[in-house]
Design an enzyme around this catalytic site. Structure first.
Site, PDB file in Angstrom:
ATOM      1  N   ASP A  18       0.820  -1.216   0.000  1.00 14.47           N
ATOM      2  CA  ASP A  18       0.000   0.000   0.000  1.00 14.47           C
ATOM      3  C   ASP A  18       0.854   1.267   0.000  1.00 14.47           C
ATOM      4  O   ASP A  18       0.424   2.315   0.495  1.00 14.47           O
ATOM      5  CB  ASP A  18      -0.940   0.039   1.224  1.00 14.47           C
ATOM      6  CG  ASP A  18      -1.679  -1.262   1.425  1.00 14.47           C
ATOM      7  OD1 ASP A  18      -2.221  -1.770   0.425  1.00 14.47           O
ATOM      8  OD2 ASP A  18      -1.708  -1.774   2.554  1.00 14.47           O
ATOM      9  N   LYS A  21       2.379   2.279  -4.964  1.00 15.82           N
ATOM     10  CA  LYS A  21       3.048   1.771  -6.172  1.00 15.82           C
ATOM     11  C   LYS A  21       2.233   2.089  -7.413  1.00 15.82           C
ATOM     12  O   LYS A  21       2.776   2.440  -8.452  1.00 15.82           O
ATOM     13  CB  LYS A  21       3.232   0.254  -6.090  1.00 15.82           C
ATOM     14  CG  LYS A  21       4.153  -0.179  -4.985  1.00 15.82           C
ATOM     15  CD  LYS A  21       4.171  -1.685  -4.838  1.00 15.82           C
ATOM     16  CE  LYS A  21       2.849  -2.270  -4.390  1.00 15.82           C
ATOM     17  NZ  LYS A  21       2.414  -1.901  -3.035  1.00 15.82           N
ATOM     18  N   GLY A  22       0.887   1.956  -7.263  1.00 13.42           N
ATOM     19  CA  GLY A  22       0.004   2.200  -8.402  1.00 13.42           C
ATOM     20  C   GLY A  22       0.217   3.583  -8.987  1.00 13.42           C
ATOM     21  O   GLY A  22       0.323   3.762 -10.197  1.00 13.42           O
ATOM     22  N   ASN A  43      -5.551  -9.766  -5.071  1.00 13.09           N
ATOM     23  CA  ASN A  43      -5.441  -9.278  -3.686  1.00 13.09           C
ATOM     24  C   ASN A  43      -4.708  -7.942  -3.641  1.00 13.09           C
ATOM     25  O   ASN A  43      -4.618  -7.305  -2.598  1.00 13.09           O
ATOM     26  CB  ASN A  43      -4.706 -10.288  -2.788  1.00 13.09           C
ATOM     27  CG  ASN A  43      -3.351 -10.701  -3.335  1.00 13.09           C
ATOM     28  OD1 ASN A  43      -3.043 -10.458  -4.488  1.00 13.09           O
ATOM     29  ND2 ASN A  43      -2.555 -11.331  -2.510  1.00 13.09           N
ATOM     30  N   GLY A  45      -4.403  -3.966  -4.671  1.00 11.67           N
ATOM     31  CA  GLY A  45      -5.437  -2.975  -4.932  1.00 11.67           C
ATOM     32  C   GLY A  45      -4.761  -1.663  -5.197  1.00 11.67           C
ATOM     33  O   GLY A  45      -4.545  -0.879  -4.291  1.00 11.67           O
ATOM     34  N   HIS A  46      -4.366  -1.448  -6.429  1.00 15.84           N
ATOM     35  CA  HIS A  46      -3.648  -0.222  -6.755  1.00 15.84           C
ATOM     36  C   HIS A  46      -4.645   0.878  -7.109  1.00 15.84           C
ATOM     37  O   HIS A  46      -5.484   0.700  -7.978  1.00 15.84           O
ATOM     38  CB  HIS A  46      -2.693  -0.450  -7.923  1.00 15.84           C
ATOM     39  CG  HIS A  46      -1.614  -1.439  -7.600  1.00 15.84           C
ATOM     40  ND1 HIS A  46      -0.769  -1.955  -8.534  1.00 15.84           N
ATOM     41  CD2 HIS A  46      -1.251  -1.981  -6.421  1.00 15.84           C
ATOM     42  CE1 HIS A  46       0.065  -2.787  -7.938  1.00 15.84           C
ATOM     43  NE2 HIS A  46      -0.215  -2.823  -6.654  1.00 15.84           N
ATOM     44  N   GLN A 226       1.798  -5.783  -3.399  1.00 16.76           N
ATOM     45  CA  GLN A 226       2.131  -5.944  -1.973  1.00 16.76           C
ATOM     46  C   GLN A 226       3.498  -5.293  -1.697  1.00 16.76           C
ATOM     47  O   GLN A 226       3.906  -4.429  -2.444  1.00 16.76           O
ATOM     48  CB  GLN A 226       2.117  -7.427  -1.567  1.00 16.76           C
ATOM     49  CG  GLN A 226       0.728  -8.046  -1.517  1.00 16.76           C
ATOM     50  CD  GLN A 226       0.321  -8.702  -2.817  1.00 16.76           C
ATOM     51  OE1 GLN A 226       1.129  -9.265  -3.519  1.00 16.76           O
ATOM     52  NE2 GLN A 226      -0.940  -8.615  -3.161  1.00 16.76           N
ATOM     53  N   ALA A 301      -7.643  -0.858  -0.172  1.00 19.35           N
ATOM     54  CA  ALA A 301      -8.368  -0.610  -1.423  1.00 19.35           C
ATOM     55  C   ALA A 301      -9.249  -1.797  -1.799  1.00 19.35           C
ATOM     56  O   ALA A 301     -10.267  -1.648  -2.455  1.00 19.35           O
ATOM     57  CB  ALA A 301      -7.378  -0.300  -2.547  1.00 19.35           C
ATOM     58  N   GLY A 304     -11.168  -2.613   2.407  1.00 20.77           N
ATOM     59  CA  GLY A 304     -11.673  -1.518   3.234  1.00 20.77           C
ATOM     60  C   GLY A 304     -11.191  -1.598   4.681  1.00 20.77           C
ATOM     61  O   GLY A 304     -11.589  -0.793   5.519  1.00 20.77           O
ATOM     62  N   LYS A 333       3.282  10.189  -0.239  1.00 22.87           N
ATOM     63  CA  LYS A 333       2.424  10.688   0.858  1.00 22.87           C
ATOM     64  C   LYS A 333       3.137  11.626   1.820  1.00 22.87           C
ATOM     65  O   LYS A 333       2.808  11.659   3.012  1.00 22.87           O
ATOM     66  CB  LYS A 333       1.811   9.499   1.596  1.00 22.87           C
ATOM     67  CG  LYS A 333       0.886   8.665   0.699  1.00 22.87           C
ATOM     68  CD  LYS A 333       0.029   7.749   1.520  1.00 22.87           C
ATOM     69  CE  LYS A 333      -1.336   7.555   0.899  1.00 22.87           C
ATOM     70  NZ  LYS A 333      -2.245   6.763   1.686  1.00 22.87           N
ATOM     71  N   ASP A 335       2.763  14.668   1.853  1.00 18.80           N
ATOM     72  CA  ASP A 335       1.732  15.655   2.233  1.00 18.80           C
ATOM     73  C   ASP A 335       0.922  15.238   3.458  1.00 18.80           C
ATOM     74  O   ASP A 335       0.379  16.089   4.165  1.00 18.80           O
ATOM     75  CB  ASP A 335       0.779  15.887   1.042  1.00 18.80           C
ATOM     76  CG  ASP A 335       0.175  14.581   0.552  1.00 18.80           C
ATOM     77  OD1 ASP A 335       0.953  13.718   0.083  1.00 18.80           O
ATOM     78  OD2 ASP A 335      -1.051  14.398   0.660  1.00 18.80           O
ATOM     79  N   SER A 415       6.249  12.006  -3.849  1.00 14.58           N
ATOM     80  CA  SER A 415       4.854  12.196  -4.223  1.00 14.58           C
ATOM     81  C   SER A 415       4.163  13.023  -3.138  1.00 14.58           C
ATOM     82  O   SER A 415       4.333  12.765  -1.948  1.00 14.58           O
ATOM     83  CB  SER A 415       4.196  10.825  -4.392  1.00 14.58           C
ATOM     84  OG  SER A 415       2.822  10.981  -4.608  1.00 14.58           O
ATOM     85  N   VAL A 416       3.415  14.031  -3.581  1.00 14.02           N
ATOM     86  CA  VAL A 416       2.820  14.982  -2.630  1.00 14.02           C
ATOM     87  C   VAL A 416       1.294  15.082  -2.784  1.00 14.02           C
ATOM     88  O   VAL A 416       0.690  16.098  -2.456  1.00 14.02           O
ATOM     89  CB  VAL A 416       3.471  16.380  -2.768  1.00 14.02           C
ATOM     90  CG1 VAL A 416       4.908  16.349  -2.269  1.00 14.02           C
ATOM     91  CG2 VAL A 416       3.401  16.882  -4.213  1.00 14.02           C
TER      92      VAL A 416
HETATM   93  P1  GDP Z   1      -0.431   0.512  -3.820  1.00  9.91           P
HETATM   94  O1  GDP Z   1      -1.091  -0.816  -3.706  1.00  9.91           O
HETATM   95  O2  GDP Z   1       0.986   0.489  -3.356  1.00  9.91           O
HETATM   96  O3  GDP Z   1      -0.603   1.136  -5.151  1.00  9.91           O
HETATM   97  O4  GDP Z   1      -1.142   1.478  -2.796  1.00  9.91           O
HETATM   98  P2  GDP Z   1      -2.706   1.769  -2.600  1.00  9.91           P
HETATM   99  O5  GDP Z   1      -3.305   2.157  -3.873  1.00  9.91           O
HETATM  100  O6  GDP Z   1      -3.326   0.675  -1.813  1.00  9.91           O
HETATM  101  O7  GDP Z   1      -2.626   2.977  -1.577  1.00  9.91           O
HETATM  102  C1  GDP Z   1      -2.070   4.117  -1.880  1.00  9.91           C
HETATM  103  C2  GDP Z   1      -3.133   5.209  -1.665  1.00  9.91           C
HETATM  104  O8  GDP Z   1      -2.451   6.414  -1.445  1.00  9.91           O
HETATM  105  C3  GDP Z   1      -4.035   5.444  -2.844  1.00  9.91           C
HETATM  106  O9  GDP Z   1      -5.291   5.813  -2.386  1.00  9.91           O
HETATM  107  C4  GDP Z   1      -3.372   6.595  -3.585  1.00  9.91           C
HETATM  108  O10 GDP Z   1      -4.273   7.388  -4.322  1.00  9.91           O
HETATM  109  C5  GDP Z   1      -2.817   7.378  -2.430  1.00  9.91           C
HETATM  110  N1  GDP Z   1      -1.592   8.106  -2.722  1.00  9.91           N
HETATM  111  C6  GDP Z   1      -0.535   7.747  -3.493  1.00  9.91           C
HETATM  112  N2  GDP Z   1       0.421   8.676  -3.436  1.00  9.91           N
HETATM  113  C7  GDP Z   1      -0.035   9.658  -2.595  1.00  9.91           C
HETATM  114  C8  GDP Z   1       0.502  10.870  -2.120  1.00  9.91           C
HETATM  115  O11 GDP Z   1       1.626  11.262  -2.419  1.00  9.91           O
HETATM  116  N3  GDP Z   1      -0.272  11.588  -1.250  1.00  9.91           N
HETATM  117  C9  GDP Z   1      -1.502  11.194  -0.850  1.00  9.91           C
HETATM  118  N4  GDP Z   1      -2.167  11.945  -0.011  1.00  9.91           N
HETATM  119  N5  GDP Z   1      -2.035  10.038  -1.288  1.00  9.91           N
HETATM  120  C10 GDP Z   1      -1.319   9.289  -2.143  1.00  9.91           C
END
Ligand code: GDP
Length: 427
Positions: A18, A21-22, A43, A45-46, A226, A301, A304, A333, A335, A415-416
């Site tokens: 989480d 990566k997406g 499993n 959820g990007h 993952q 994602a 929930g 993240k 921010d 990423s912000v």
């Molecule tokens: P992944 O499985 O690694 O792609 O991660 P997820 O999609 O499960 O979770 C990442 C969440 O963080 C998603 O809701 C993205 O939209 C959000 N996200 C990604 N980068 C940023 C960021 O720089 N800032 C904020 N606030 N949210 C972000």
């Protein structure tokens, strides 16, 4: 990420998943010709936000949102046909053209309804905190050499024979596990007969496809699902996923040689989260846990489920650097920390009264470590509009510099925000 030296790059999660990566894959896919998923299944959820739209992709590579990229589901993935086609249909409905841009490896194994029943039954006794999507049991069948592969669907007569044995075996196991539900052979035959024609049009020898692409000088992005700490071998076993999430798994799961890979980007949050069970050494106290979860929207994602939140853990990230051979980091993240007054960073652990330099190889030890914190100043200012490092408040820059030094790896992206444009590429 891609340049004259880098043609084939892996994006991996360097924490417990989480990490965002997406979003990174979505940003990098703009420069890629192929985007490949190499492990895991539905499993993952990007979440990808493009303009005003949000897409949650479980099975399909995030690169599908870029019209130029060809997307591949590699042999290392376990494919749930129901999710795959509902996702493809949803993309089509929302105007994303997928025809001719999606391939699925003939060697990829299928996740079937009985895998989900087995997953639910074993979760009751084991309590790993799985997503219940049947991924673990599908990999068990793969390793047990009784899986059904995408390529098998070319001969439905044979598949029926396979299914008779597999469904009967699953029902014996369900009985042993005292589960009340049973799998139905007819349901399985009907499901696969229904999906076979569509799946056959996507099925290919994708290792060969990628090999040819590499020879032609195309750019390939391998998308991990993952995180490294959930890797079957290198993660916090037994609280792990059932596949090789680390960069080595990318070569195996995509069907290319490891020498083809010339860049590995580790995605880390500016803090740490964990979903499912198992230790989280840098867990925040309840008030900060709640605050991070709220600010960061830390809910799974796919499921929930609320994620447990904690501070950046440098021991975890240094370990991820080692087991993946990371060549760069993407910090996401940032921010989310904008309003925090002080930000603790876990710089190491103490175990049995002694400082421990390396990430323990036993979950029992990890449960006992005490985090050692260094507390950095917050910046109390928005970072969401920053597009260059210089746009960031100086305390935010100092925070990143400290993370970079602790991780001993250069930061390539920051990423912000959730949107595509909310990214800083560090030169
Ligand atoms: P992944 O499985 O690694 O792609 O991660 P997820 O999609 O499960 O979770 C990442 C969440 O963080 C998603 O809701 C993205 O939209 C959000 N996200 C990604 N980068 C940023 C960021 O720089 N800032 C904020 N606030 N949210 C972000």
């Amino acid at each position: 990420m891609f340049d004259d030296q880098t043609h084939c790059a892996v994006v991996v999660g360097a924490q417990w998943g989480d990490e965002g990566k997406g979003k990174l894959v979505d940003v990098l896919a703009e420069q890629a010709d192929f985007v490949v998923r190499y492990q895991g299944g539905a499993n993952a959820g990007h979440t990808v936000v493009t303009g005003d739209s949000q897409f949650i992709l479980r099975q399909i590579p995030s690169g599908i949102l870029h019209p130029r990229a060809t997307c591949v589901i590699g042999n290392g993935v376990v494919v749930d046909p129901v999710t795959l086609f509902s996702e493809l249909d949803a993309l089509t409905e929302r105007g994303v053209a997928t025809d001719g841009r999606m391939f699925v490896s003939n060697r990829a194994h299928l996740v079937l309804p009985f895998h989900k029943l087995l997953d639910a039954a074993s979760e009751k006794s084991q309590g790993i905190g799985t997503t219940g999507k049947g991924i673990g049991p599908a990999y068990e069948d793969k390793i047990g050499r009784r899986g059904v592969r995408v390529g098998d669907l070319r001969d439905m007569g044979r598949v029926r024979e396979f299914l008779e044995q597999r469904v009967a075996r699953a029902n014996r196991m369900l009985e042993m596990m005292h589960a009340t539900e049973r799998a139905s052979l007819d349901e399985h035959v009907e499901l696969l007969s229904g999906y076979a024609p569509r799946l056959n049009t996507l099925a290919a020898d994708t290792g060969l496809l990628l090999h040819r692409a590499l020879r032609a000088g195309k750019r390939i992005l391998l998308e991990g699902a993952q995180g490294s700490l959930l890797d079957l071998d290198h993660g916090t076993y037994p609280f792990v996923t059932s596949s090789s999430t680390t960069a080595g798994g990318a070569a195996v799961g995509a069907g290319i040689g490891p020498t083809s890979i010339d860049g590995v980007l580790g995605v880390v949050k500016a803090y740490t989260t964990r979903v499912g069970n198992g230790p989280l050494p840098s867990a925040a106290d309840p008030a900060d846990d709640e605050r991070l979860r709220k600010e960061g929207g830390e809910f799974g994602a796919v499921t929930g489920r609320p994620r447990r939140c904690g501070w950046f853990d440098a021991t975890v990230v240094r370990y991820a650097v080692r087991v993946n051979g990371l060549t760069g980091l993407a910090v996401t993240k940032l921010d989310v920390l904008d309003e925090f007054e002080r930000i603790p960073v876990c710089v190491g652990y103490e175990l049995d009264g002694r400082q421990c330099e390396e990430f323990p190889d036993e979950v029992e030890q990890l449960e006992r470590v005490k985090p050692i914190y260094e507390v950095l100043d917050g910046w109390r200012a928005p970072t969401t509009e920053a597009r260059r490092l210089d746009d960031l408040p100086s305390a935010a820059r100092a925070y990143l510099t400290r993370l970079e030094a602790l991780a001993e790896t250069p930061i390539r992206y920051v990423s912000v925000g959730t949107r595509r444009d909310q990214i800083i590429a560090v030169r």
